[in-house]
Write a protein that holds these residues in place. Structure first.
Motif, mmCIF file in Angstrom:
data_model
loop_
_atom_site.group_PDB
_atom_site.id
_atom_site.type_symbol
_atom_site.label_atom_id
_atom_site.label_comp_id
_atom_site.label_asym_id
_atom_site.label_seq_id
_atom_site.Cartn_x
_atom_site.Cartn_y
_atom_site.Cartn_z
ATOM 1 N N GLY A 141 0.840 -1.394 -0.003
ATOM 2 C CA GLY A 141 0.052 0.108 -0.105
ATOM 3 C C GLY A 141 0.989 1.172 0.084
ATOM 4 N N ASP A 142 0.467 2.227 0.841
ATOM 5 C CA ASP A 142 1.304 3.547 0.675
ATOM 6 C C ASP A 142 2.371 3.674 1.794
ATOM 7 O OD1 ASP A 142 -0.449 3.462 3.137
ATOM 8 O OD2 ASP A 142 -1.455 5.550 2.683
ATOM 9 N N ARG A 143 2.422 2.217 2.545
ATOM 10 C CA ARG A 143 3.710 2.252 3.497
ATOM 11 C C ARG A 143 5.024 2.581 2.623
ATOM 12 N NH1 ARG A 143 1.851 -3.107 6.729
ATOM 13 N NH2 ARG A 143 1.489 -3.638 4.502
ATOM 14 N N ARG A 144 6.037 3.130 3.591
ATOM 15 C CA ARG A 144 7.350 3.155 3.174
ATOM 16 C C ARG A 144 8.026 1.966 3.230
ATOM 17 N NH1 ARG A 144 12.692 4.789 5.069
ATOM 18 N NH2 ARG A 144 12.144 4.570 7.061
ATOM 19 N N VAL A 145 8.876 1.379 2.209
ATOM 20 C CA VAL A 145 9.583 0.122 2.087
ATOM 21 C C VAL A 145 11.101 0.619 2.579
ATOM 22 C CG1 VAL A 145 10.469 -1.881 0.867
ATOM 23 C CG2 VAL A 145 7.953 -0.820 0.505
ATOM 24 N N THR A 146 11.323 -0.209 3.442
ATOM 25 C CA THR A 146 13.009 0.278 4.124
ATOM 26 C C THR A 146 14.019 -0.477 3.219
ATOM 27 O OG1 THR A 146 12.837 -1.158 5.669
ATOM 28 C CG2 THR A 146 12.045 1.074 6.404
ATOM 29 N N ALA A 147 13.347 -1.581 2.851
ATOM 30 C CA ALA A 147 14.475 -2.611 2.205
ATOM 31 C C ALA A 147 13.722 -3.854 1.484
ATOM 32 C CB ALA A 147 15.453 -3.183 3.059
ATOM 33 N N ILE A 148 14.271 -4.295 0.340
ATOM 34 C CA ILE A 148 13.927 -5.531 -0.290
ATOM 35 C C ILE A 148 14.986 -6.697 0.127
ATOM 36 C CG2 ILE A 148 13.206 -6.746 -2.390
ATOM 37 C CD1 ILE A 148 12.186 -3.804 -3.271
ATOM 38 N N VAL A 149 14.727 -7.524 0.888
ATOM 39 C CA VAL A 149 15.484 -8.473 1.111
ATOM 40 C C VAL A 149 15.341 -9.724 0.740
ATOM 41 C CG1 VAL A 149 16.648 -9.758 3.243
ATOM 42 C CG2 VAL A 149 15.573 -7.544 3.350
ATOM 43 N N CYS A 150 16.195 -10.358 -0.045
ATOM 44 C CA CYS A 150 16.313 -11.692 -0.719
ATOM 45 C C CYS A 150 17.231 -12.776 0.073
ATOM 46 C CB CYS A 150 16.908 -11.522 -1.977
ATOM 47 S SG CYS A 150 16.185 -10.343 -2.877
ATOM 48 N N THR A 151 16.448 -13.760 0.397
ATOM 49 C CA THR A 151 17.303 -14.766 1.316
ATOM 50 C C THR A 151 18.518 -15.612 0.585
ATOM 51 O OG1 THR A 151 15.412 -16.481 1.084
ATOM 52 C CG2 THR A 151 15.190 -14.991 2.910
ATOM 53 N N HIS A 152 18.090 -15.724 -0.965
ATOM 54 C CA HIS A 152 18.884 -16.137 -1.838
ATOM 55 C C HIS A 152 18.420 -15.792 -3.147
ATOM 56 C CE1 HIS A 152 15.740 -19.281 -1.573
ATOM 57 N NE2 HIS A 152 16.411 -19.797 -2.795
ATOM 58 N N ALA A 153 19.263 -15.994 -4.216
ATOM 59 C CA ALA A 153 19.202 -15.649 -5.370
ATOM 60 C C ALA A 153 18.359 -16.439 -6.435
ATOM 61 C CB ALA A 153 20.357 -14.844 -6.012
ATOM 62 N N HIS A 154 17.887 -17.732 -6.331
ATOM 63 C CA HIS A 154 17.181 -18.260 -6.998
ATOM 64 C C HIS A 154 15.949 -17.328 -7.709
ATOM 65 C CE1 HIS A 154 18.472 -22.528 -5.197
ATOM 66 N NE2 HIS A 154 19.292 -21.906 -6.296
ATOM 67 N N ASP A 155 15.666 -17.590 -9.018
ATOM 68 C CA ASP A 155 14.843 -16.736 -9.741
ATOM 69 C C ASP A 155 13.553 -16.383 -9.160
ATOM 70 O OD1 ASP A 155 14.100 -18.941 -10.789
ATOM 71 O OD2 ASP A 155 13.984 -18.370 -12.804
ATOM 72 N N ASP A 156 13.020 -17.661 -8.594
ATOM 73 C CA ASP A 156 11.837 -17.345 -7.703
ATOM 74 C C ASP A 156 11.742 -16.733 -6.664
ATOM 75 O OD1 ASP A 156 13.224 -19.567 -6.954
ATOM 76 O OD2 ASP A 156 11.244 -20.377 -6.047
ATOM 77 N N HIS A 157 12.873 -16.288 -6.371
ATOM 78 C CA HIS A 157 12.921 -15.693 -5.218
ATOM 79 C C HIS A 157 13.187 -13.817 -5.194
ATOM 80 C CE1 HIS A 157 12.418 -18.530 -1.940
ATOM 81 N NE2 HIS A 157 12.567 -19.249 -3.120
ATOM 82 N N VAL A 158 13.806 -13.822 -6.435
ATOM 83 C CA VAL A 158 14.290 -12.513 -6.723
ATOM 84 C C VAL A 158 13.858 -11.524 -7.922
ATOM 85 C CG1 VAL A 158 16.446 -13.053 -5.744
ATOM 86 C CG2 VAL A 158 16.459 -13.083 -8.186
ATOM 87 N N ASN A 159 12.721 -12.414 -8.867
ATOM 88 C CA ASN A 159 12.478 -12.005 -10.125
ATOM 89 C C ASN A 159 11.878 -10.479 -10.042
ATOM 90 O OD1 ASN A 159 10.086 -13.188 -9.176
ATOM 91 N ND2 ASN A 159 10.155 -14.673 -10.472
ATOM 92 N N GLN A 160 10.965 -10.243 -8.809
ATOM 93 C CA GLN A 160 10.288 -8.831 -8.987
ATOM 94 C C GLN A 160 11.288 -8.022 -7.969
ATOM 95 O OE1 GLN A 160 8.038 -8.504 -10.963
ATOM 96 N NE2 GLN A 160 8.002 -10.659 -11.518
ATOM 97 N N ALA A 161 12.630 -8.305 -7.623
ATOM 98 C CA ALA A 161 13.157 -7.357 -6.696
ATOM 99 C C ALA A 161 13.490 -6.035 -7.342
ATOM 100 C CB ALA A 161 14.418 -8.138 -5.951
ATOM 101 N N PRO A 162 14.138 -6.083 -8.529
ATOM 102 C CA PRO A 162 14.572 -4.506 -9.276
ATOM 103 C C PRO A 162 12.864 -3.907 -9.462
ATOM 104 C CG PRO A 162 15.545 -6.500 -10.288
ATOM 105 C CD PRO A 162 14.765 -6.931 -9.153
ATOM 106 N N ALA A 163 11.919 -4.453 -9.716
ATOM 107 C CA ALA A 163 10.848 -3.679 -10.260
ATOM 108 C C ALA A 163 10.193 -2.960 -8.845
ATOM 109 C CB ALA A 163 9.665 -4.535 -10.698
ATOM 110 N N LEU A 164 10.413 -3.931 -7.754
ATOM 111 C CA LEU A 164 9.968 -3.132 -6.617
ATOM 112 C C LEU A 164 10.849 -2.148 -5.939
ATOM 113 C CD1 LEU A 164 8.326 -6.481 -5.107
ATOM 114 C CD2 LEU A 164 6.976 -4.449 -5.683
ATOM 115 N N SER A 165 12.027 -2.587 -5.979
ATOM 116 C CA SER A 165 13.081 -1.622 -5.643
ATOM 117 C C SER A 165 12.915 -0.161 -6.456
ATOM 118 C CB SER A 165 14.438 -1.868 -5.952
ATOM 119 O OG SER A 165 15.277 -0.972 -5.805
ATOM 120 N N GLU A 166 12.512 -0.188 -7.685
ATOM 121 C CA GLU A 166 12.495 1.134 -8.364
ATOM 122 C C GLU A 166 11.218 1.722 -7.885
ATOM 123 O OE1 GLU A 166 11.806 2.311 -13.140
ATOM 124 O OE2 GLU A 166 13.066 0.624 -12.526
ATOM 125 N N ARG A 167 9.820 0.977 -7.830
ATOM 126 C CA ARG A 167 8.718 1.419 -7.307
ATOM 127 C C ARG A 167 8.768 2.010 -6.057
ATOM 128 N NH1 ARG A 167 3.069 -1.651 -9.070
ATOM 129 N NH2 ARG A 167 1.702 -0.238 -7.784
#
Length: 208
Positions: free
Chosen positions: A52-78
């Motif tokens: 929602g409208d909350r501030r995101v302080t970080a996007i943390v990936c427990t590991h880098a298999h594609d199913d865990h990181v595939n949306q990380a850049p998009a959400l980081s930018e957003r």
């Protein structure tokens, strides 16, 4: 509002030439003002809607298999939030995001704080070289990614993984946590340290 929110997203996991359908657990930790997102899988819109409208302080990936990181850049930018990942995951990360590096590192002894909640970084290699868990003592929770599941350790049959290493990580790091600690996993249901600890010898025998 609970300090821990849970979202299930669906998509695929690809590695070593194979692709599998998977359901992933996305975890959001925080309060009504700010949150931290753990393992942003598959569906950026669903995750953004939950934030929602909350501030995101970080996007943390427990590991880098594609199913865990595939949306990380998009959400980081957003959300203007940094992507944090153990640097030992660099090779796996590059398979999915060759032109975009994580913004920061996860390392032993580090503490991430969101909404006054401290998440302690616990490196637990094995499922992948830089797999990392997040322990929240005040909530009695550990987020284990794909290191420990209800019923046993994460898979170690693919590239960059090691059965002996994951067993060592679980026995030394995770089973040292209080037995009542709730284990929030990367896939499937949650469990507790006490429920999984008695089966360590069985896993070792089965793995070899």
């Amino acid at each position: 509002m609970s300090p821990v929110e849970h979202l299930i997203t669906s998509g695929t996991f690809s590695l070593d030439g194979g692709t599998w359908e998977v359901d992933n657990n996305v975890w959001i930790v925080g309060d009504d003002r700010e949150v931290l997102v753990i393992d942003p899988a598959h569906d950026a819109e669903a995750i953004a809607a939950q934030v929602g409208d909350r501030r995101v302080t970080a996007i943390v990936c427990t590991h880098a298999h594609d199913d865990h990181v595939n949306q990380a850049p998009a959400l980081s930018e957003r959300f203007g939030a940094p992507v944090l990942l153990n640097p030992d995951e660099a090779q796996l990360w590059k398979l999915t995001h060759p032109d975009r590096r994580p913004d920061g590192e996860l390392a032993a002894g580090q503490t991430l704080t969101v909404a006054g909640i401290d998440l302690h970084v616990l490196p637990t290699p094995g499922h992948s070289p830089g797999s990392t868990c997040l322990h929240v003592p005040e909530l009695g929770i550990v987020f284990t990614g794909d290191t420990l599941f209800q019923g046993g350790p994460g898979a170690t049959g693919r590239s960059y993984s090691s059965f002996d290493t994951i067993i060592d990580s679980i026995s030394r790091t995770l089973l040292a946590l209080p037995g009542e600690t709730t284990v929030h996993t990367g896939h499937g249901g949650s469990t507790t340290i006490a429920a999984e600890a008695p089966h360590l010898e069985e896993w070792i025998a089965r793995g070899h």
